[in-house]
Scaffold this motif. Structure first.
Motif: not given
Length: 153
Positions: A45-71
């Motif tokens: 990943x050329x651009x990586x972000x991480x954030x923690x979100x609350x799931x609406x249905x399950x009511x639990x925390x979710x860690x999301x690692x998100x990225x896009x390749x350099x091209x």
């Protein structure tokens, strides 16, 4: 005399406003990393972000690692939904999900068939871990290996 006092008052106001406008620079958040292999191809990943979100249905925390390749051709995302709160540990496909999608939708994407995630550390500033498994796209299965991530919040 009044003109001198007026000039000094204006200078004091301008200086005070200039000093008040100067604030501490916010520390730059370090760049995260997110890499893995699918079959014979390595994705980074050329651009990586991480954030923690609350799931609406399950009511639990979710860690999301998100990225896009350099091209900018592939979007990659790893999610870990925590069954018992944010904590380091070993997670499998019941808590984790991985996707690798073509941004221009010219080809089919890959989703999780099986995954094993080792979350080595997580706190209010960062998360770090490794992962591996199997991804599928229709009838095609490919091994997911050498996965690593380190993200900052």
């Amino acid at each position: 005399m009044r003109l001198k006092i007026f000039v000094w008052a204006v200078v004091a106001i301008i200086t005070g406003a200039g000093l008040a406008g100067c604030s501490k620079k916010k520390e730059a958040t370090p760049e995260g990393t997110f890499t893995f292999r699918v079959g014979d191809v390595t994705y980074h990943s050329n651009s990586t972000q991480g954030y923690i979100s609350d799931t609406v249905i399950a009511g639990k925390k979710t860690l999301i690692i998100d990225g896009v390749t350099n091209n900018f051709t592939k979007h990659m995302e790893l999610m870990i939904t925590f069954p018992n709160g944010l904590q380091a540990g070993q997670y499998d496909q019941s808590a984790g999900e991985m996707t690798l999608m073509d941004i221009q939708q010219k080809e089919e994407g890959y989703i999780t068939k099986a995954i094993s995630i080792k979350l080595e550390s997580i706190n209010s500033k960062q998360a770090e871990g490794t992962f591996s498994g199997t991804l599928i796209s229709g009838e095609i299965e490919k091994p997911l290996t050498d996965g690593t991530f380190k993200v900052y919040f």
